[in-house]
Scaffold this active site. Structure first.
Site, PDB file in Angstrom:
ATOM      1  N   TYR A 137       0.860  -1.179   0.000  1.00 12.08           N
ATOM      2  CA  TYR A 137       0.000   0.000   0.000  1.00 12.08           C
ATOM      3  C   TYR A 137       0.897   1.230   0.000  1.00 12.08           C
ATOM      4  CZ  TYR A 137      -4.068   2.848   1.426  1.00 12.08           C
ATOM      5  OH  TYR A 137      -5.084   3.768   1.504  1.00 12.08           O
ATOM      6  N   LYS A 165      -0.681  -1.023  -4.493  1.00 12.85           N
ATOM      7  CA  LYS A 165      -1.810  -0.086  -4.521  1.00 12.85           C
ATOM      8  C   LYS A 165      -1.189   1.286  -4.646  1.00 12.85           C
ATOM      9  CE  LYS A 165      -5.804   1.708  -1.971  1.00 12.85           C
ATOM     10  NZ  LYS A 165      -5.515   3.133  -2.182  1.00 12.85           N
TER      11      LYS A 165
END
Length: 300
Positions: A137, A165
Site C-alpha cells: 500500500y 496499490k
C-alpha cells in the site's frame, strides 16, 4: 497469496451501529452481498475507507471472518493488515491467513519515516506469515516514504511484493512501472488517476467509492480495460468524476457513508475523529448523484 488480481477491488466502508457506535455485523454482510451482486471483482476490508485506524485489532479480526463468510468465494477477498504497530500487523496477518483470504494489503508503520531496509525487514515478517508476496500500500502522504521504482523492483525480486496499490504524489513512477515487467503489478489506488492508470494498462484498481457506486466503477472498468472502448470510458468518467471530486474536496469517508445511505444502504456514521457530513453537504452530494443518474441500490 493470489498472484493475479484484476477488476474493481472495492475498499469497502465499515458500518457502525447508529445507536452504540459498535461494528454492525449484519449491515457489513449486507454490504458485501450488494457488492457481489453489483459485479465487483474483489472486496478489500479494513482499509483506509474502512476506517482501519479507528478499529481495534479484535474488530478487524472479526471483519475478516464476516467477509470470508459473506463473500463465500464469489469474488476475491483482500484483507488490509497494516498498522502503525508491528505486533498488531503481524497478529492481523495471522488472522487473515487463517480466514483463507486471497491476498493481503499492507501499509508500512506510518508514524516514523522508515528506512528502506526497515521496510524490507517489516515485509519479510509479514510475508513469512502470509505465505507469499503481498500488495504494498503505497501512500507517501501517510507514510512519508517515497519508494523508488528500483526499490519496488527489489521488493518484487525478493518475493515480498506482487502488487502495489499505487497512491503516489508523482505519477511519473507509475507510468514507468506500468511498462516495467520487473516491477510489481500496478493497481490504480488514487481516484483522480483511476481512468488514466486503467487506460495505461493497469489490470485493476483499489477504490473506496465503489462501496456506494459499484455499478459506475464496474462500467468504467468494463469499457476501458475489457472492451478497450475509451470513448465509452470517458462517458462513464464524466458521470463518476464529479462524485469522486466532491468527496475528495469535502470528506471522503463521511460522504461515502452519506452516499450509501441516500441509495438505501445505511452504514451509520464515521467514528471520531471523522465527523458526519453536514445536511448541506449531503444535499449537494445527492444532487450530484442525481445528475450522474445514480438511484437506489439493488439490495435483494
Amino acid at each position: 497469496m493470489k498472484s493475479e488480481l484484476k477488476g474493481i477491488l472495492s475498499a469497502i466502508l465499515t458500518p457502525f451501529d447508529p445507536g452504540n457506535g459498535e461494528l454492525d455485523e449484519a449491515a457489513y454482510a449486507r454490504l458485501i452481498r450488494s457488492q457481489v451482486k453489483a459485479g465487483i471483482h474483489g472486496i478489500v476490508v479494513s482499509g483506509s475507507t474502512g476506517e482501519h485506524p479507528s478499529l481495534t485489532v479484535s474488530e478487524r479480526q472479526r471483519i475478516y471472518q464476516i467477509a470470508a463468510e459473506a463473500v463465500a468465494g464469489e469474488c476475491d477477498l483482500i484483507a488490509h493488515v497494516g498498522s502503525n504497530n508491528v505486533r498488531d500487523a503481524l497478529e492481523l496477518t495471522r488472522a487473515a491467513r487463517d480466514q483463507g483470504v486471497d491476498q493481503m494489503l499492507v501499509v508500512t508503520p506510518y508514524f516514523d519515516r522508515l528506512k528502506f531496509h526497515e521496510v524490507q525487514r517489516f515485509l519479510e515478517k509479514v510475508v513469512s506469515i502470509a505465505g507469499g508476496p503481498i500488495i504494498y500500500y503505497d501512500t507517501p502522504g501517510i507514510t512519508g516514504l517515497d519508494i523508488t521504482e528500483e526499490q519496488m523492483v527489489t521488493l518484487k525480486r525478493d518475493g515480498l511484493v506482487s502488487h502495489i496499490k499505487d497512491s503516489p504524489a508523482n505519477y511519473t513512477r507509475t507510468m514507468r512501472m506500468l511498462s516495467n515487467p520487473d516491477a510489481p503489478t500496478v493497481l490504480a489506488g488514487s481516484d483522480p488517476a483511476l481512468l488514466a492508470v486503467l487506460a495505461h494498462g493497469a489490470p485493476g484498481s483499489i477504490i473506496g467509492a465503489s462501496t456506494f457506486v459499484p455499478e459506475l466503477c464496474v462500467e468504467l472498468y468494463q469499457a476501458v480495460s475489457v472492451d478497450k472502448d475509451l470513448p465509452r470510458g470517458l462517458e462513464v468518467w464524466d458521470r463518476l468524476w464529479p462524485i469522486l471530486n466532491f468527496m475528495l474536496l469535502n470528506g471522503y469517508v463521511a460522504l461515502a457513508k452519506a452516499g450509501s445511505a441516500s441509495r438505501g444502504l445505511s452504514l451509520g456514521e464515521p467514528r471520531e475523529p471523522i465527523t458526519p457530513a453536514s445536511a448541506e453537504l449531503r444535499q449537494r452530494f445527492e444532487d450530484i448523484l442525481g445528475r450522474a443518474g445514480v438511484g437506489p441500490l439493488a439490495l435483494n
